[in-house]
Write a protein that holds these residues in place. Structure first.
Motif, PDB file in Angstrom:
ATOM      1  N   VAL A  41      21.045   5.667   0.154  1.00 21.31           N
ATOM      2  CA  VAL A  41      21.429   5.390  -1.237  1.00 21.31           C
ATOM      3  C   VAL A  41      20.353   4.598  -1.959  1.00 21.31           C
ATOM      4  O   VAL A  41      20.639   3.838  -2.878  1.00 21.31           O
ATOM      5  CB  VAL A  41      22.763   4.627  -1.283  1.00 21.31           C
ATOM      6  N   TYR A  42      19.115   4.731  -1.528  1.00 26.43           N
ATOM      7  CA  TYR A  42      18.039   3.904  -2.045  1.00 26.43           C
ATOM      8  C   TYR A  42      17.383   4.543  -3.261  1.00 26.43           C
ATOM      9  O   TYR A  42      17.035   5.714  -3.251  1.00 26.43           O
ATOM     10  CB  TYR A  42      17.015   3.645  -0.942  1.00 26.43           C
ATOM     11  N   ALA A  43      17.172   3.734  -4.273  1.00 25.48           N
ATOM     12  CA  ALA A  43      16.524   4.202  -5.495  1.00 25.48           C
ATOM     13  C   ALA A  43      15.053   4.498  -5.202  1.00 25.48           C
ATOM     14  O   ALA A  43      14.501   4.015  -4.216  1.00 25.48           O
ATOM     15  CB  ALA A  43      16.628   3.136  -6.577  1.00 25.48           C
TER      16      ALA A  43
ATOM     17  N   LYS B 256      13.776  -1.052   1.001  1.00 23.35           N
ATOM     18  CA  LYS B 256      14.664  -0.891   2.158  1.00 23.35           C
ATOM     19  C   LYS B 256      14.663   0.551   2.681  1.00 23.35           C
ATOM     20  O   LYS B 256      14.950   0.790   3.839  1.00 23.35           O
ATOM     21  CB  LYS B 256      16.098  -1.271   1.777  1.00 23.35           C
ATOM     22  N   ALA B 257      14.352   1.513   1.806  1.00 19.70           N
ATOM     23  CA  ALA B 257      14.361   2.920   2.228  1.00 19.70           C
ATOM     24  C   ALA B 257      13.390   3.164   3.369  1.00 19.70           C
ATOM     25  O   ALA B 257      13.613   4.046   4.210  1.00 19.70           O
ATOM     26  CB  ALA B 257      14.015   3.823   1.042  1.00 19.70           C
TER      27      ALA B 257
ATOM     28  N   VAL C  81       0.816  -1.213   0.000  1.00 18.76           N
ATOM     29  CA  VAL C  81       0.000   0.000   0.000  1.00 18.76           C
ATOM     30  C   VAL C  81       0.852   1.266   0.000  1.00 18.76           C
ATOM     31  O   VAL C  81       0.315   2.367   0.052  1.00 18.76           O
ATOM     32  CB  VAL C  81      -0.989   0.018   1.189  1.00 18.76           C
ATOM     33  N   CYS C  82       2.164   1.104  -0.052  1.00 23.47           N
ATOM     34  CA  CYS C  82       3.017   2.293  -0.136  1.00 23.47           C
ATOM     35  C   CYS C  82       2.791   2.981  -1.480  1.00 23.47           C
ATOM     36  O   CYS C  82       2.626   2.311  -2.511  1.00 23.47           O
ATOM     37  CB  CYS C  82       4.494   1.902  -0.023  1.00 23.47           C
ATOM     38  N   ARG C  83       2.819   4.288  -1.447  1.00 24.60           N
ATOM     39  CA  ARG C  83       2.679   5.043  -2.692  1.00 24.60           C
ATOM     40  C   ARG C  83       3.907   4.856  -3.568  1.00 24.60           C
ATOM     41  O   ARG C  83       4.994   4.598  -3.086  1.00 24.60           O
ATOM     42  CB  ARG C  83       2.479   6.514  -2.372  1.00 24.60           C
ATOM     43  N   ARG C  84       3.696   4.950  -4.859  1.00 26.56           N
ATOM     44  CA  ARG C  84       4.794   4.922  -5.807  1.00 26.56           C
ATOM     45  C   ARG C  84       5.161   6.364  -6.137  1.00 26.56           C
ATOM     46  O   ARG C  84       4.297   7.167  -6.478  1.00 26.56           O
ATOM     47  CB  ARG C  84       4.382   4.190  -7.089  1.00 26.56           C
ATOM     48  N   TYR C  85       6.416   6.693  -5.988  1.00 25.44           N
ATOM     49  CA  TYR C  85       6.838   8.081  -6.152  1.00 25.44           C
ATOM     50  C   TYR C  85       7.644   8.277  -7.423  1.00 25.44           C
ATOM     51  O   TYR C  85       8.504   7.463  -7.760  1.00 25.44           O
ATOM     52  CB  TYR C  85       7.706   8.494  -4.957  1.00 25.44           C
ATOM     53  N   ARG C  86       7.375   9.392  -8.080  1.00 26.02           N
ATOM     54  CA  ARG C  86       8.257   9.809  -9.167  1.00 26.02           C
ATOM     55  C   ARG C  86       9.583  10.222  -8.528  1.00 26.02           C
ATOM     56  O   ARG C  86       9.606  10.612  -7.361  1.00 26.02           O
ATOM     57  CB  ARG C  86       7.663  11.001  -9.930  1.00 26.02           C
ATOM     58  N   PRO C  87      10.683  10.160  -9.291  1.00 28.33           N
ATOM     59  CA  PRO C  87      11.985  10.485  -8.690  1.00 28.33           C
ATOM     60  C   PRO C  87      12.016  11.841  -7.974  1.00 28.33           C
ATOM     61  O   PRO C  87      12.556  11.936  -6.872  1.00 28.33           O
ATOM     62  CB  PRO C  87      12.936  10.460  -9.893  1.00 28.33           C
TER      63      PRO C  87
ATOM     64  N   ARG D 293       9.571  13.556  -6.634  1.00 34.86           N
ATOM     65  CA  ARG D 293       8.734  13.501  -5.440  1.00 34.86           C
ATOM     66  C   ARG D 293       9.411  12.655  -4.359  1.00 34.86           C
ATOM     67  O   ARG D 293       9.312  12.954  -3.172  1.00 34.86           O
ATOM     68  CB  ARG D 293       7.362  12.920  -5.780  1.00 34.86           C
ATOM     69  N   TRP D 294      10.083  11.581  -4.763  1.00 38.41           N
ATOM     70  CA  TRP D 294      10.844  10.733  -3.839  1.00 38.41           C
ATOM     71  C   TRP D 294      11.880  11.569  -3.129  1.00 38.41           C
ATOM     72  O   TRP D 294      12.010  11.517  -1.914  1.00 38.41           O
ATOM     73  CB  TRP D 294      11.486   9.593  -4.617  1.00 38.41           C
ATOM     74  N   ARG D 295      12.607  12.390  -3.867  1.00 37.21           N
ATOM     75  CA  ARG D 295      13.628  13.244  -3.254  1.00 37.21           C
ATOM     76  C   ARG D 295      12.975  14.267  -2.325  1.00 37.21           C
ATOM     77  O   ARG D 295      13.475  14.529  -1.229  1.00 37.21           O
ATOM     78  CB  ARG D 295      14.428  13.960  -4.355  1.00 37.21           C
ATOM     79  N   ALA D 296      11.870  14.844  -2.764  1.00 33.57           N
ATOM     80  CA  ALA D 296      11.183  15.840  -1.936  1.00 33.57           C
ATOM     81  C   ALA D 296      10.675  15.217  -0.638  1.00 33.57           C
ATOM     82  O   ALA D 296      10.761  15.821   0.436  1.00 33.57           O
ATOM     83  CB  ALA D 296      10.017  16.462  -2.722  1.00 33.57           C
ATOM     84  N   TYR D 297      10.137  14.001  -0.757  1.00 32.24           N
ATOM     85  CA  TYR D 297       9.613  13.311   0.439  1.00 32.24           C
ATOM     86  C   TYR D 297      10.723  13.140   1.466  1.00 32.24           C
ATOM     87  O   TYR D 297      10.589  13.529   2.631  1.00 32.24           O
ATOM     88  CB  TYR D 297       9.037  11.947   0.040  1.00 32.24           C
ATOM     89  N   TRP D 298      11.839  12.581   1.059  1.00 31.78           N
ATOM     90  CA  TRP D 298      12.902  12.269   2.005  1.00 31.78           C
ATOM     91  C   TRP D 298      13.641  13.530   2.476  1.00 31.78           C
ATOM     92  O   TRP D 298      14.267  13.518   3.524  1.00 31.78           O
ATOM     93  CB  TRP D 298      13.844  11.226   1.430  1.00 31.78           C
ATOM     94  N   SER D 299      13.530  14.631   1.707  1.00 32.27           N
ATOM     95  CA  SER D 299      14.116  15.883   2.183  1.00 32.27           C
ATOM     96  C   SER D 299      13.388  16.379   3.417  1.00 32.27           C
ATOM     97  O   SER D 299      13.936  17.161   4.197  1.00 32.27           O
ATOM     98  CB  SER D 299      14.069  16.947   1.075  1.00 32.27           C
ATOM     99  N   LYS D 300      12.135  15.929   3.594  1.00 31.87           N
ATOM    100  CA  LYS D 300      11.348  16.314   4.768  1.00 31.87           C
ATOM    101  C   LYS D 300      11.606  15.373   5.942  1.00 31.87           C
ATOM    102  O   LYS D 300      11.172  15.637   7.061  1.00 31.87           O
ATOM    103  CB  LYS D 300       9.850  16.265   4.444  1.00 31.87           C
TER     104      LYS D 300
END
Lengths: 83, 188
Positions: free
Chosen positions: B37-39, B44-45, B11-17, B19-26
């Motif tokens: 170093v997770y894609a 694992k991220a 049920v995890c959302r699929r992120y565009r690259p 958005r993935w970076r923006a998410y983890w920046s928060k």
């Protein structure tokens, strides 16, 4: 931007993250995003990002920390939209 | 004290690259970024989220402070061995040790405060189950000498094993995501 406009837009933002849509019908200022709307905590980050995009604002980490209830979110948005 | 968190990859959302970076920046502190170093959408991220959430549950139980900022917690010393991982979390006023287990569909993390010590977790019970069976699964897993007939949630949402309406002194943590749930507790 008027408060009711912010709330209306906010309802659209959080809706995808609320599994039981009936919970959105009774949204009040004191409605808690986690406990009342049953939003998963991991989705709060997405809500912050969606809110930033929808209102063209930036929400700092310290302010995001305060986004617990609807009125909290409305206040944070209103403060930044004015700027 | 014990904290746990379950991630259901289904049920995890699929992120565009971007958005993935923006998410983890928060979520990530600067000192965590080099090790992250997770894609995009790599399962694992989600250890980072689960570990911080687990530590936050202990913090919230002790402080009653609704500190929702994931950057208040910093994950380090991550050591993967196959599908198992150990790690450390630095948090406000205290630090934590933790473990996590991952399979194709889930990642389950649990942490304890370093002050509590790993010896304090000698009798640790962790398990996952279907979400609608969480309370019953946790209750039925209790050893015979611990009598509890329900799980109560206090006004803050913190769960407690209870007998006849009275909470037991057994640190308990619950988590659910998607259709799955997990529990962790330490008993003596």
């Amino acid at each position: 931007m008027k408060e009711n406009e912010i709330i209306s837009k906010l309802r659209e933002i959080v809706s995808p993250y609320v599994e039981d849509k009936s919970l959105l019908e009774g949204v009040k200022p004191e409605t808690n995003l986690l406990s009342d709307l049953q939003i998963n905590s991991a989705d709060l980050v997405d809500i912050v990002l969606d809110t930033e995009e929808a209102f063209d604002i930036e929400i700092e980490d310290e302010a995001a920390d305060q986004m617990l209830t609807v009125e909290d979110v409305v206040r944070i948005i209103a403060e930044r939209v004015k700027q | 004290m014990i904290g746990n968190d379950l991630i259901d990859f289904r049920v995890c959302r699929r992120y565009r690259p971007e958005r993935w970076r923006a998410y983890w920046s928060k979520v990530l502190r600067p000192e965590e970024c080099d090790a992250f170093v997770y894609a995009p959408n790599e399962p694992k991220a989600w250890l980072y989220w689960a570990a911080k959430e687990s530590a936050w549950k202990i913090w919230f139980r002790r402080s009653a402070k609704r500190l929702l900022n994931p950057k208040a917690f910093c994950l380090s010393t991550i050591e993967w061995e196959g599908s198992q991982v150990s790690f450390r979390v630095e948090g406000p006023e205290q630090n934590y040790q933790g473990r996590a287990s991952m399979d194709d569909t889930h990642l389950h993390a649990w942490v304890w405060s370093e002050a509590f010590g790993e010896a304090g977790t000698a009798k640790l019970k962790i398990a996952s189950c279907e979400k609608n069976q969480l309370d019953q699964a946790a209750l039925s897993s209790l050893p015979d000498h611990l009598l509890a007939d329900q799980i109560l949630r206090d006004p803050q949402g913190i769960p407690h094993f209870a007998k006849d309406g009275k909470p037991l002194n057994v640190p308990l943590s619950l988590s659910h995501h998607g259709s799955r749930a997990a529990f962790a507790y330490v008993y003596s």
